[in-house]
Structure formats: C-alpha cells, structure tokens
Design an enzyme around this catalytic site. Structure first.
Site, short mmCIF file in Angstrom:
data_model
loop_
_atom_site.label_atom_id
_atom_site.label_comp_id
_atom_site.label_asym_id
_atom_site.label_seq_id
_atom_site.Cartn_x
_atom_site.Cartn_y
_atom_site.Cartn_z
N SER A 1 47.94 35.57 42.70
CA SER A 1 46.71 36.25 42.68
C SER A 1 46.29 35.52 43.93
CB SER A 1 45.56 36.22 42.15
OG SER A 1 45.47 36.13 41.39
N HIS B 1 51.40 42.04 44.25
CA HIS B 1 50.09 41.67 44.10
C HIS B 1 49.71 42.98 43.02
CE1 HIS B 1 46.12 39.59 44.22
NE2 HIS B 1 46.03 39.77 41.89
N GLU C 1 48.96 44.82 46.72
CA GLU C 1 49.46 43.78 47.48
C GLU C 1 50.29 42.99 47.86
OE1 GLU C 1 45.71 41.32 49.34
OE2 GLU C 1 45.83 40.86 47.68
N ASN D 1 41.18 38.49 47.43
CA ASN D 1 40.64 37.25 47.00
C ASN D 1 39.87 36.46 47.60
OD1 ASN D 1 40.74 38.19 44.11
ND2 ASN D 1 43.03 37.38 43.61
C1 LIG Z 1 42.20 38.76 40.61
C2 LIG Z 1 43.00 39.46 41.30
O1 LIG Z 1 44.00 38.86 41.24
C3 LIG Z 1 42.83 41.06 41.53
C4 LIG Z 1 41.95 42.41 40.73
O2 LIG Z 1 43.08 43.00 40.02
S1 LIG Z 1 40.46 42.03 40.72
C5 LIG Z 1 40.01 42.88 39.51
C6 LIG Z 1 40.52 44.93 40.13
N1 LIG Z 1 39.31 45.45 39.59
C7 LIG Z 1 38.28 46.24 39.01
O3 LIG Z 1 37.87 45.92 40.56
C8 LIG Z 1 38.11 47.04 38.33
C9 LIG Z 1 36.27 47.64 38.08
N2 LIG Z 1 36.71 47.69 37.37
C10 LIG Z 1 36.51 49.94 37.39
O4 LIG Z 1 37.16 50.44 38.42
C11 LIG Z 1 36.31 50.03 36.01
O5 LIG Z 1 35.43 49.70 35.50
C12 LIG Z 1 37.66 50.66 35.03
C13 LIG Z 1 38.95 50.80 35.98
C14 LIG Z 1 38.09 49.22 34.76
C15 LIG Z 1 37.09 51.39 33.36
O6 LIG Z 1 36.25 52.43 34.57
P1 LIG Z 1 35.24 53.03 33.87
O7 LIG Z 1 34.34 54.14 34.23
O8 LIG Z 1 34.25 51.75 33.66
O9 LIG Z 1 35.64 52.95 31.55
P2 LIG Z 1 36.30 54.05 31.47
O10 LIG Z 1 35.84 55.07 31.10
O11 LIG Z 1 36.93 53.67 30.24
O12 LIG Z 1 37.78 54.08 31.79
C16 LIG Z 1 37.89 55.25 33.39
C17 LIG Z 1 39.87 55.01 33.01
O13 LIG Z 1 40.20 54.28 32.70
C18 LIG Z 1 41.11 54.15 31.89
N3 LIG Z 1 41.08 52.64 31.85
C19 LIG Z 1 40.27 51.59 30.94
N4 LIG Z 1 40.60 50.56 31.29
C20 LIG Z 1 42.16 50.40 30.94
C21 LIG Z 1 43.07 49.35 30.47
N5 LIG Z 1 42.70 47.99 30.45
N6 LIG Z 1 44.53 50.30 30.97
C22 LIG Z 1 44.84 50.09 30.82
N7 LIG Z 1 43.17 52.18 31.40
C23 LIG Z 1 42.35 51.77 30.92
C24 LIG Z 1 40.68 54.73 30.93
O14 LIG Z 1 41.27 54.95 29.72
C25 LIG Z 1 39.99 55.90 32.25
O15 LIG Z 1 40.90 56.78 31.81
P3 LIG Z 1 40.64 58.23 31.88
O16 LIG Z 1 39.46 58.43 32.63
O17 LIG Z 1 42.26 58.60 32.89
O18 LIG Z 1 40.30 58.59 31.18
N1 LIG Z 2 43.57 38.64 35.48
C1 LIG Z 2 42.92 39.46 36.93
O1 LIG Z 2 42.86 40.02 37.29
C2 LIG Z 2 44.72 39.15 37.69
C3 LIG Z 2 45.77 38.50 37.24
N2 LIG Z 2 46.56 38.23 38.32
C4 LIG Z 2 47.44 37.38 38.47
O2 LIG Z 2 48.35 37.81 37.30
C5 LIG Z 2 48.51 36.80 36.68
C6 LIG Z 2 48.58 36.62 34.59
O3 LIG Z 2 47.92 37.03 34.87
P1 LIG Z 2 47.09 37.42 33.22
O4 LIG Z 2 47.72 38.08 32.78
O5 LIG Z 2 45.49 37.21 34.07
O6 LIG Z 2 46.72 36.07 32.66
P2 LIG Z 2 46.65 36.08 31.22
O7 LIG Z 2 46.83 34.65 30.53
O8 LIG Z 2 46.31 37.26 30.38
O9 LIG Z 2 48.47 36.16 30.80
C7 LIG Z 2 49.54 34.67 31.37
C8 LIG Z 2 50.83 34.92 30.23
O10 LIG Z 2 51.98 34.40 30.91
C9 LIG Z 2 52.82 33.50 29.86
N3 LIG Z 2 52.60 32.28 30.21
C10 LIG Z 2 52.45 31.08 30.40
N4 LIG Z 2 53.17 30.33 30.92
C11 LIG Z 2 54.56 31.47 30.50
C12 LIG Z 2 56.48 30.91 30.98
N5 LIG Z 2 56.44 29.83 31.53
N6 LIG Z 2 56.85 31.48 30.41
C13 LIG Z 2 56.23 32.95 30.63
N7 LIG Z 2 55.14 33.07 29.49
C14 LIG Z 2 53.89 32.39 29.81
C15 LIG Z 2 51.06 33.09 29.11
O11 LIG Z 2 51.57 32.23 27.28
P3 LIG Z 2 49.74 31.30 26.73
O12 LIG Z 2 48.58 31.88 26.72
O13 LIG Z 2 49.92 30.58 25.99
O14 LIG Z 2 49.75 30.08 28.48
C16 LIG Z 2 50.27 34.23 28.51
O15 LIG Z 2 50.59 35.52 27.52
C17 LIG Z 2 48.36 35.55 36.99
O16 LIG Z 2 49.00 34.62 37.97
C18 LIG Z 2 47.21 35.56 37.94
O17 LIG Z 2 46.80 35.17 38.59
C19 LIG Z 2 46.52 38.70 38.89
C20 LIG Z 2 45.87 40.53 39.65
C21 LIG Z 2 44.74 39.89 39.04
#
Ligand SMILES: CC(=O)CC(=O)SCCNC(=O)CCNC(=O)[C@H](O)C(C)(C)COP(=O)(O)OP(=O)(O)OC[C@H]1O[C@@H](n2cnc3c(N)ncnc32)[C@H](O)[C@@H]1OP(=O)(O)O
Ligand SMILES: NC(=O)C1=CN([C@@H]2O[C@H](COP(=O)(O)OP(=O)(O)OC[C@H]3O[C@@H](n4cnc5c(N)ncnc54)[C@H](OP(=O)(O)O)[C@@H]3O)[C@@H](O)[C@H]2O)C=CC1
Length: 283
Positions: free
Chosen positions: A119, A140, A152, A190
């Site tokens: 990320s 991503h 991305e 991010n």
């Molecule tokens: C950190 C990074 O590197 C980058 C990132 O990813 S940052 C995070 C980006 N994501 C966001 O910002 C998510 C923000 N949240 C949301 O968009 C919504 O809250 C959400 C989609 C997660 C849930 O939506 P909601 O309306 O609150 O709940 P809910 O009604 O249970 O779910 C909506 C739909 O998503 C699905 N869903 C929810 N969570 C799910 C999951 N974990 N896996 C699969 N499907 C899921 C549900 O099945 C539902 O589908 P239908 O409407 O088709 O039945």
């Molecule tokens: N969380 C998010 O919303 C997002 C996350 N990402 C990126 O995705 C990646 C994973 O994040 P996320 O899934 O949230 O993290 P989690 O902690 O849920 O999962 C990471 C997994 O990788 C395993 N792992 C660690 N080291 C190794 C290895 N050497 N070989 C194989 N598996 C390994 C971990 O095991 P263990 O628990 O033992 O460490 C764990 O099961 C990160 O790079 C994160 O930045 C990208 C977009 C969104």
C-alpha cells in the site's frame, strides 16, 4: 503475455480477497502463506463470501464449487515454479517483501510477472532485489477486494510497457478499474487517505470528540461510508502505522508523523478488526 496461473502470497484479508476475485474470473490460483492456520482462515473467508453470493442469488452452488476448486493451498513458495504471475500480499514491511521477492525471483519462471499489493512501499526498491526489475510492478487492490472497483497500478523505475499492459488487462478481466500511478510514497490512495485517518486519531488523542462522534462527523457530514476510526480498524492499525511511517520517512515532512496513540495501540496488539480490538471492540 498470457496470464492463466497466479500465485498469491499471504492469505490475510487482502490475499484471500485477491485469490477470490482471481479464481472468480477464471484464473488458476495458488494461495500461499507461512502457516496452515492462515491458509485455513483465508479459505474460510473466501467460502463465507461465496456462500453469501449464493444466498443472495448471485451465484449457484455449482459456480461456488468451481471457483473454490480453482484455488490450491500452498505452504511452499517453490509451488511458484510454473506460475505466470505472483501477487504478493504479505505484511507491509520492506524486509519481509524484499526477502519474498529475492526468493520468488529464483523460483518463478523467467518470464513471470512479480506484482506486489503493497500500500505504500517503493516498487523500485522491491524490484531492485530481483534479477528482473522490468517485470516487477505494483498492483494495489482496495479493501474489501471483492467489492472495491479500484486497482492502482504502479510502475517501478524499470517496469516495462509490456508488463504494465498485461497487468492492466488482467485488472480489467477481474472486473476492476485500473488507474496508472507513479512510484511515490503512498502512491495516490494512501497519500491522501492515511493523513486523514492519522488526523482523526490526533483528534481523538487531543480529546476534541469521542471516537463515535469523530466517525459520525465524517459519515454524516461528508457522506463517507465508514468513519475514519472504523476504517482504520478495518484496514488494520499495524498497516496504517506502517504506511504513515513510509510517508514520514519518504517525504521527510513532519506533517506525516504518526499519532502517538496509533503507535500505542499497535504496541498493545490492538490491530483493529482482525485482532478483535482497535478503536472499537469486535466479537
Ligand atoms: C489501506 C490501503 O492500502 C487501501 C485501502 O484499501 S483503503 C480502504 C478502502 N476501502 C474503504 O474505504 C471501504 C469503505 N467502506 C465501504 O465502502 C463499506 O462500508 C463496505 C463496502 C465495506 C461495507 O458496506 P456496507 O453497506 O456498510 O455494509 P454491507 O451492506 O454489509 O455490505 C455492502 C456490500 O458489500 C459486501 N461486503 C461487505 N464486506 C465485504 C467483505 N469483507 N468481503 C466481501 N464482500 C463484502 C456485502 O456482501 C454487500 O454486498 P451486497 O450489497 O451486494 O449484498
Ligand atoms: N488492509 C488493507 O486495507 C490493505 C492492505 N494492503 C496491503 O496488503 C498487504 C497485506 O495486508 P493485509 O492483508 O491487510 O495484512 P494481514 O496481516 O491480514 O495479512 C498478511 C498475511 O501475510 C502473511 N505473511 C507474512 N509474511 C509472509 C511470508 N514471508 N510469506 C507468506 N505470507 C506471509 C501473514 O502471516 P502472519 O500473520 O504470520 O504475519 C498474514 O497471513 C500489505 O502490504 C498491505 O499494506 C493493500 C490494500 C489495502
């Protein structure tokens, strides 16, 4: 470049989602992790999501069974010996990712693409530990992967146009929308999202409002689907902290300093939803 067989490394929340959408789009998937319990947890998430699709009439039981049959579990990275692409989704830590890329570079076929779901970490630095930097790329996905439309795609310094095109095409096959981004800390998503989350944590830390009220302001006032503290729990507080550290170090600007409260929660093992407790408590 034809992509048919994919290895996903890391069966956590992102890796299991990526495996699910790849298998759902007809790719053969090897889901790799270091421990069987993580594979079991990942597979159980995928099964739960597919069962929900069946309940809602979006898939039949047969389609669910076919998708599950396309996913093979693996505890041995050597299973990448005949894949077309590796998508790494292990923990957000440069040492872990570089060690995986070093190892996978020696195992995967010479023409295979090595993608990372990082990320925030620099793609160029991950690519530099391989003998094929032109075949290393950032892919991503957003969380939850089955729902979110964006991928991305990040070019490292050496990424070839051919590899970019193959990953762009695969993204479209997965039903996602690719956006091209250059290799800068936090990319686009991010760099914008995480300082907002960090600021929400500062707002809590400084006692400006309760966690519920901070989340309500952003949900009701800005129409965000989740408040920033709920979203931080959902992403994982460890991942949020790693990303803030990368932004802080990468730009050398104090505006990206992680909030001490975020550090404290991660040190306590309060990692958010995945560990049962973060800003909120989960069952
Ligand atoms: C950190 C990074 O590197 C980058 C990132 O990813 S940052 C995070 C980006 N994501 C966001 O910002 C998510 C923000 N949240 C949301 O968009 C919504 O809250 C959400 C989609 C997660 C849930 O939506 P909601 O309306 O609150 O709940 P809910 O009604 O249970 O779910 C909506 C739909 O998503 C699905 N869903 C929810 N969570 C799910 C999951 N974990 N896996 C699969 N499907 C899921 C549900 O099945 C539902 O589908 P239908 O409407 O088709 O039945
Ligand atoms: N969380 C998010 O919303 C997002 C996350 N990402 C990126 O995705 C990646 C994973 O994040 P996320 O899934 O949230 O993290 P989690 O902690 O849920 O999962 C990471 C997994 O990788 C395993 N792992 C660690 N080291 C190794 C290895 N050497 N070989 C194989 N598996 C390994 C971990 O095991 P263990 O628990 O033992 O460490 C764990 O099961 C990160 O790079 C994160 O930045 C990208 C977009 C969104």
């Amino acid at each position: 470049m034809v992509i048919q067989k994919v290895m996903v490394i890391g069966a956590g929340q992102m890796g299991s989602g990526i495996a699910q959408v790849c298998a759902g789009s007809g790719f053969e998937v090897i889901l790799n992790d270091i421990k069987q319990e993580f594979l079991d947890r990942g597979l159980s998430n995928i099964t739960k999501n597919l069962s929900r699709d069946v309940e809602k009439g979006r898939k039949t039981e047969d389609e669910k069974a076919v998708i599950l049959s396309r996913i093979t579990q693996s505890l041995d990275i050597k299973d990448a010996v005949d894949v077309d692409i590796v998508i790494e989704a292990a923990t957000e830590n440069m040492d872990i990712k570089q060690s995986i890329f070093r190892e996978i570079d020696a195992i995967a076929p010479k023409d295979a693409i090595l993608a990372t779901n990082t990320s925030s970490l620099p793609i160029t630095e991950i690519a530099a530990v391989t003998e094929r930097p032109e075949q290393v790329i950032g892919m991503h996905f957003m969380n939850p992967v089955p729902v979110m439309k964006l991928v991305e795609i990040i070019r490292g310094l050496a990424t070839s146009d051919e590899v970019y095109k193959a990953v762009q095409e695969m993204t479209v096959t997965l039903g996602k929308t690719p956006v091209e981004v250059n290799d800068f800390p936090g990319f686009v998503s991010n760099r914008i999202l995480m300082p907002m989350i960090n600021e929400a944590i500062y707002t809590l830390y400084e006692g400006v409002a309760t966690k519920e009220d901070i989340d309500s302001v952003m949900k009701l006032g800005m129409n965000h689907p989740m408040g920033p503290l709920t979203l931080a729990d959902f992403i994982g507080l460890d991942t949020c902290l790693y990303i803030m550290e990368i932004l802080h170090e990468g730009f050398g600007d104090s505006k990206y300093r992680p909030c001490p409260l975020l550090r404290k929660y991660v040190a306590a093992g309060w990692l958010g939803k995945k560990s049962g407790r973060g800003f909120y408590v989960y069952d």
